[in-house]
Design a protein around this motif. Structure first.
Motif, PDB file in Angstrom:
ATOM      1  N   LEU A 105      25.967  32.694  11.142  1.00 58.18           N
ATOM      2  CA  LEU A 105      26.907  33.434  10.853  1.00 58.18           C
ATOM      3  C   LEU A 105      28.259  32.618  11.037  1.00 58.18           C
ATOM      4  O   LEU A 105      29.340  32.729   9.834  1.00 58.18           O
ATOM      5  CB  LEU A 105      27.170  34.717  11.718  1.00 58.18           C
ATOM      6  N   SER A 106      28.429  31.864  12.096  1.00 59.84           N
ATOM      7  CA  SER A 106      29.684  30.887  12.110  1.00 59.84           C
ATOM      8  C   SER A 106      29.715  29.902  10.778  1.00 59.84           C
ATOM      9  O   SER A 106      30.597  29.614  10.252  1.00 59.84           O
ATOM     10  CB  SER A 106      29.238  30.218  13.216  1.00 59.84           C
ATOM     11  N   LEU A 108      32.670  29.728   8.036  1.00 62.78           N
ATOM     12  CA  LEU A 108      33.338  28.707   7.479  1.00 62.78           C
ATOM     13  C   LEU A 108      33.328  27.932   6.072  1.00 62.78           C
ATOM     14  O   LEU A 108      34.027  27.470   5.482  1.00 62.78           O
ATOM     15  CB  LEU A 108      32.713  27.436   8.291  1.00 62.78           C
ATOM     16  N   MET A 109      31.794  28.212   5.664  1.00 59.81           N
ATOM     17  CA  MET A 109      31.847  27.993   4.215  1.00 59.81           C
ATOM     18  C   MET A 109      32.726  28.748   3.347  1.00 59.81           C
ATOM     19  O   MET A 109      33.424  28.443   2.571  1.00 59.81           O
ATOM     20  CB  MET A 109      30.180  28.404   3.830  1.00 59.81           C
ATOM     21  N   ILE A 130      20.258  37.106  10.503  1.00 64.35           N
ATOM     22  CA  ILE A 130      21.212  36.005  10.464  1.00 64.35           C
ATOM     23  C   ILE A 130      21.536  35.844  11.807  1.00 64.35           C
ATOM     24  O   ILE A 130      21.904  36.843  12.667  1.00 64.35           O
ATOM     25  CB  ILE A 130      22.314  36.267   9.455  1.00 64.35           C
ATOM     26  N   SER A 131      21.335  34.492  12.231  1.00 65.12           N
ATOM     27  CA  SER A 131      21.776  34.226  13.704  1.00 65.12           C
ATOM     28  C   SER A 131      23.152  34.132  13.791  1.00 65.12           C
ATOM     29  O   SER A 131      24.033  34.034  12.926  1.00 65.12           O
ATOM     30  CB  SER A 131      20.979  32.882  14.088  1.00 65.12           C
ATOM     31  N   ARG A 135      33.625  20.877  12.929  1.00 69.73           N
ATOM     32  CA  ARG A 135      34.284  22.112  13.654  1.00 69.73           C
ATOM     33  C   ARG A 135      33.212  22.657  14.796  1.00 69.73           C
ATOM     34  O   ARG A 135      33.682  23.006  15.821  1.00 69.73           O
ATOM     35  CB  ARG A 135      34.429  22.826  12.667  1.00 69.73           C
ATOM     36  N   LEU A 136      31.842  22.708  14.487  1.00 62.17           N
ATOM     37  CA  LEU A 136      30.942  23.303  15.372  1.00 62.17           C
ATOM     38  C   LEU A 136      30.175  22.289  16.321  1.00 62.17           C
ATOM     39  O   LEU A 136      29.327  22.755  16.978  1.00 62.17           O
ATOM     40  CB  LEU A 136      29.914  24.096  14.541  1.00 62.17           C
ATOM     41  N   PHE A 137      30.653  21.004  16.009  1.00 59.00           N
ATOM     42  CA  PHE A 137      30.013  19.946  17.215  1.00 59.00           C
ATOM     43  C   PHE A 137      28.524  19.915  16.975  1.00 59.00           C
ATOM     44  O   PHE A 137      27.653  19.932  17.903  1.00 59.00           O
ATOM     45  CB  PHE A 137      30.458  20.186  18.464  1.00 59.00           C
TER      46      PHE A 137
END
Length: 71
Positions: free
Chosen positions: A15-16, A20-21, A10-11, A33-35
């Motif tokens: 993971l980010s 958030l999920m 998992i990159s 949120r992550l642009f």
């Protein structure tokens, strides 16, 4: 063992998205949120599901908790 295997595939970005999920954000909110684009979020979600061997977001969150990726 399972954690190490999953963690290595998992990159950081996946993971980010996964975290958030787990916080309950929608794909659109995660994108903002992550642009990144909504399409990119959906691509990450599909890859996360494939890597965790699950079919949907709920199962992905449960599995990620089980193997210690999030939580």
């Amino acid at each position: 063992q399972e954690f190490a295997k999953v963690r290595s595939t998992i990159s950081q970005r996946e993971l980010s998205v996964l975290k958030l999920m787990a916080e309950g954000l929608t794909n659109q909110a995660i994108a903002e949120r992550l642009f990144i684009s909504l399409h990119t979020v959906k691509t990450h979600a599909r890859r996360i599901n494939a890597k965790l061997l699950v079919k949907n977001r709920t199962q992905a969150i449960v599995k990620a908790n089980e193997v210690g990726l999030i939580g």
